[in-house]
Design an enzyme around this catalytic site. Sequence first.
Site, PDB file in Angstrom:
ATOM      1  N   GLU A  18      22.240  -4.994 -12.387  1.00  0.00           N
ATOM      2  CA  GLU A  18      21.616  -3.671 -12.214  1.00  0.00           C
ATOM      3  C   GLU A  18      22.691  -2.624 -11.950  1.00  0.00           C
ATOM      4  OE1 GLU A  18      18.249  -3.226  -9.261  1.00  0.00           O
ATOM      5  OE2 GLU A  18      19.736  -1.976  -8.278  1.00  0.00           O
ATOM      6  N   THR A  49      18.561   1.766 -12.419  1.00  0.00           N
ATOM      7  CA  THR A  49      17.638   2.207 -11.366  1.00  0.00           C
ATOM      8  C   THR A  49      17.164   3.648 -11.601  1.00  0.00           C
ATOM      9  OG1 THR A  49      19.501   2.898 -10.027  1.00  0.00           O
ATOM     10  CG2 THR A  49      18.650   0.697  -9.615  1.00  0.00           C
ATOM     11  N   ASP A 126      10.596   4.211  -3.021  1.00  0.00           N
ATOM     12  CA  ASP A 126      10.643   4.424  -1.575  1.00  0.00           C
ATOM     13  C   ASP A 126      10.325   5.878  -1.276  1.00  0.00           C
ATOM     14  OD1 ASP A 126      11.165   1.970  -0.398  1.00  0.00           O
ATOM     15  OD2 ASP A 126      13.264   2.049  -1.016  1.00  0.00           O
ATOM     16  N   ALA A 144       2.554   0.510  -7.253  1.00  0.00           N
ATOM     17  CA  ALA A 144       3.126  -0.016  -8.495  1.00  0.00           C
ATOM     18  C   ALA A 144       2.044  -0.560  -9.433  1.00  0.00           C
ATOM     19  CB  ALA A 144       4.145  -1.104  -8.165  1.00  0.00           C
ATOM     20  N   HIS A 183       7.664  -7.135   2.044  1.00  0.00           N
ATOM     21  CA  HIS A 183       7.929  -5.695   1.986  1.00  0.00           C
ATOM     22  C   HIS A 183       7.747  -5.120   3.391  1.00  0.00           C
ATOM     23  CE1 HIS A 183       7.002  -1.404   1.120  1.00  0.00           C
ATOM     24  NE2 HIS A 183       8.029  -1.579   0.311  1.00  0.00           N
ATOM     25  N   LYS A 199      -0.505  -7.079  -9.127  1.00  0.00           N
ATOM     26  CA  LYS A 199       0.409  -6.493 -10.131  1.00  0.00           C
ATOM     27  C   LYS A 199       0.534  -7.423 -11.339  1.00  0.00           C
ATOM     28  CE  LYS A 199       3.932  -5.547  -7.078  1.00  0.00           C
ATOM     29  NZ  LYS A 199       5.158  -4.949  -6.529  1.00  0.00           N
TER      30      LYS A 199
HETATM   31  P1  FAD Z   1       4.085  -1.743  -4.322  1.00  0.00           P
HETATM   32  O1  FAD Z   1       3.917  -2.963  -5.110  1.00  0.00           O
HETATM   33  O2  FAD Z   1       3.184  -0.602  -4.601  1.00  0.00           O
HETATM   34  O3  FAD Z   1       3.984  -2.161  -2.771  1.00  0.00           O
HETATM   35  C1  FAD Z   1       4.350  -1.270  -1.736  1.00  0.00           C
HETATM   36  C2  FAD Z   1       3.656  -1.673  -0.435  1.00  0.00           C
HETATM   37  O4  FAD Z   1       2.243  -1.429  -0.542  1.00  0.00           O
HETATM   38  C3  FAD Z   1       3.767  -3.153  -0.077  1.00  0.00           C
HETATM   39  O5  FAD Z   1       3.803  -3.247   1.322  1.00  0.00           O
HETATM   40  C4  FAD Z   1       2.506  -3.781  -0.619  1.00  0.00           C
HETATM   41  O6  FAD Z   1       2.112  -4.943   0.118  1.00  0.00           O
HETATM   42  C5  FAD Z   1       1.502  -2.651  -0.468  1.00  0.00           C
HETATM   43  N1  FAD Z   1       0.535  -2.584  -1.582  1.00  0.00           N
HETATM   44  C6  FAD Z   1       0.726  -2.925  -2.873  1.00  0.00           C
HETATM   45  N2  FAD Z   1      -0.372  -2.677  -3.603  1.00  0.00           N
HETATM   46  C7  FAD Z   1      -1.289  -2.139  -2.743  1.00  0.00           C
HETATM   47  C8  FAD Z   1      -2.616  -1.659  -2.889  1.00  0.00           C
HETATM   48  N3  FAD Z   1      -3.241  -1.705  -4.066  1.00  0.00           N
HETATM   49  N4  FAD Z   1      -3.229  -1.170  -1.788  1.00  0.00           N
HETATM   50  C9  FAD Z   1      -2.610  -1.143  -0.586  1.00  0.00           C
HETATM   51  N5  FAD Z   1      -1.348  -1.597  -0.383  1.00  0.00           N
HETATM   52  C10 FAD Z   1      -0.700  -2.076  -1.456  1.00  0.00           C
HETATM   53  N6  FAD Z   1      13.223   1.963  -5.609  1.00  0.00           N
HETATM   54  C11 FAD Z   1      13.542   3.084  -6.283  1.00  0.00           C
HETATM   55  O7  FAD Z   1      13.256   4.194  -5.823  1.00  0.00           O
HETATM   56  N7  FAD Z   1      14.193   3.023  -7.494  1.00  0.00           N
HETATM   57  C12 FAD Z   1      14.534   1.839  -8.067  1.00  0.00           C
HETATM   58  O8  FAD Z   1      15.112   1.821  -9.146  1.00  0.00           O
HETATM   59  C13 FAD Z   1      14.210   0.634  -7.375  1.00  0.00           C
HETATM   60  N8  FAD Z   1      14.486  -0.572  -7.903  1.00  0.00           N
HETATM   61  C14 FAD Z   1      14.082  -1.714  -7.259  1.00  0.00           C
HETATM   62  C15 FAD Z   1      14.275  -2.958  -7.874  1.00  0.00           C
HETATM   63  C16 FAD Z   1      13.857  -4.136  -7.252  1.00  0.00           C
HETATM   64  C17 FAD Z   1      14.051  -5.470  -7.939  1.00  0.00           C
HETATM   65  C18 FAD Z   1      13.231  -4.079  -5.974  1.00  0.00           C
HETATM   66  C19 FAD Z   1      12.805  -5.336  -5.268  1.00  0.00           C
HETATM   67  C20 FAD Z   1      13.026  -2.846  -5.367  1.00  0.00           C
HETATM   68  C21 FAD Z   1      13.439  -1.660  -6.002  1.00  0.00           C
HETATM   69  N9  FAD Z   1      13.194  -0.401  -5.444  1.00  0.00           N
HETATM   70  C22 FAD Z   1      13.545   0.744  -6.121  1.00  0.00           C
HETATM   71  C23 FAD Z   1      12.600  -0.272  -4.107  1.00  0.00           C
HETATM   72  C24 FAD Z   1      11.059  -0.143  -4.169  1.00  0.00           C
HETATM   73  O9  FAD Z   1      10.703   1.038  -4.824  1.00  0.00           O
HETATM   74  C25 FAD Z   1      10.556  -0.138  -2.737  1.00  0.00           C
HETATM   75  O10 FAD Z   1      10.744  -1.398  -2.137  1.00  0.00           O
HETATM   76  C26 FAD Z   1       9.144   0.396  -2.503  1.00  0.00           C
HETATM   77  O11 FAD Z   1       8.987   0.639  -1.109  1.00  0.00           O
HETATM   78  C27 FAD Z   1       8.036  -0.547  -2.928  1.00  0.00           C
HETATM   79  O12 FAD Z   1       7.942  -0.632  -4.283  1.00  0.00           O
HETATM   80  P2  FAD Z   1       6.937  -1.699  -4.977  1.00  0.00           P
HETATM   81  O13 FAD Z   1       6.999  -1.450  -6.410  1.00  0.00           O
HETATM   82  O14 FAD Z   1       7.211  -3.060  -4.481  1.00  0.00           O
HETATM   83  O15 FAD Z   1       5.554  -1.159  -4.385  1.00  0.00           O
END
Ligand code: FAD
Length: 317
Positions: A18, A49, A126, A144, A183, A199
């Site tokens: 990455e 990213t 984030d 997501a 998370h 997801k």
């Molecule tokens: P989600 O899957 O939406 O989850 C976020 C939180 O909400 C979790 O606690 C989950 O349990 C909860 N949740 C999920 N779905 C629901 C729902 N339907 N209702 C209620 N709660 C729910 N960040 C960046 O800004 N840019 C990047 O390029 C980037 N790359 C990354 C790459 C990887 C491999 C990883 C692991 C993380 C990356 N991140 C990046 C960080 C990521 O954006 C953060 O960790 C963010 O806080 C959560 O993203 P997520 O897609 O996991 O969110």
Amino acid sequence: MKVIDQIKNAKVSLFSFELLPPVKGNSIEKLYRAIDPLIEFNPININITYHQHEVAYKAIKKNLIEKKIVRKRPGTVAISAAIKHKYNITVVPHLICGAFTREETEDALIDLNYLEIHNLLALRGDPPRGEKRFIPEPGGNGQAVDLVTQIVNMNKGIYLEDEQVNTNPTDFSVAVAGYPEKHFEAPNMKSDLQYLKEKVDAGADYIVTQMFFDNKKYFDFVDLCRGEGIKVPIIPGIKPITFLNDLHLLPQTFSIEMPVELVTELKKCKDTQAARQVGIEWGIVQAKELKARDVPVIHFYSLGLSDNVRAIAREVF
Ligand code: FAD
């Protein structure tokens, strides 16, 4: 080529890494200099990213502070296209919900489709630095899973405006993030896994994990996912220690633990060079064990500094 197909056809653990887009004002050459030393290890893809804006507060007069929105690392889509064409390699741009309306997301997806970039990592993002909570853009995707759904809808030819007919379906493959150490916002692992399954059920083809320094956390996570009925490949993401203060910074930033043995070794280090060497040695052991357990891909968080990833890759791939 789709990353998911590369994984399905693979006989051994594959290599990917990455990169971050350069800070605004810097040249893309720096990125190429990070990629060049890693090409000989045949990366199956390079992830780029995406960075939301940051919120900065600037004092403009006595007792008067101005709130400023700053985007420090723009260019994910263009950089992905440039790398794809220069190296003829699969790229996986990250796409986030934060700061995007659904219309803007649709526009970005249309651009990516025209650029023939068909692999994505869909994330919530984030909160912007300087903010505590993630707040979606009005009219934007909130989690997501909503972004995955929007992408999968476009793969079915469903765009945002109902009246659009005879649309061309896109052909995106989507990955999502998973957290071996949970998370940070999730109340418990069970709920985090249930949302991860949502997801996958929405159409994600594979999962890439948050970094971890203890392989057991990854193996346990895979078992938990399988127990929850999550069947897609789960790609471990690992990060070589790069700076001396990673010891404090990484656990704080990513809500992960560092094994006692690693902490002990890092505490002995006098400078960054020594810490990097510890990181390389730790990374080699981690990657060799993951490879021995036949993980589909070993994904490296390189931060655009590839000398340590190269030192590990030389021993492992
Ligand atoms: P989600 O899957 O939406 O989850 C976020 C939180 O909400 C979790 O606690 C989950 O349990 C909860 N949740 C999920 N779905 C629901 C729902 N339907 N209702 C209620 N709660 C729910 N960040 C960046 O800004 N840019 C990047 O390029 C980037 N790359 C990354 C790459 C990887 C491999 C990883 C692991 C993380 C990356 N991140 C990046 C960080 C990521 O954006 C953060 O960790 C963010 O806080 C959560 O993203 P997520 O897609 O996991 O969110």
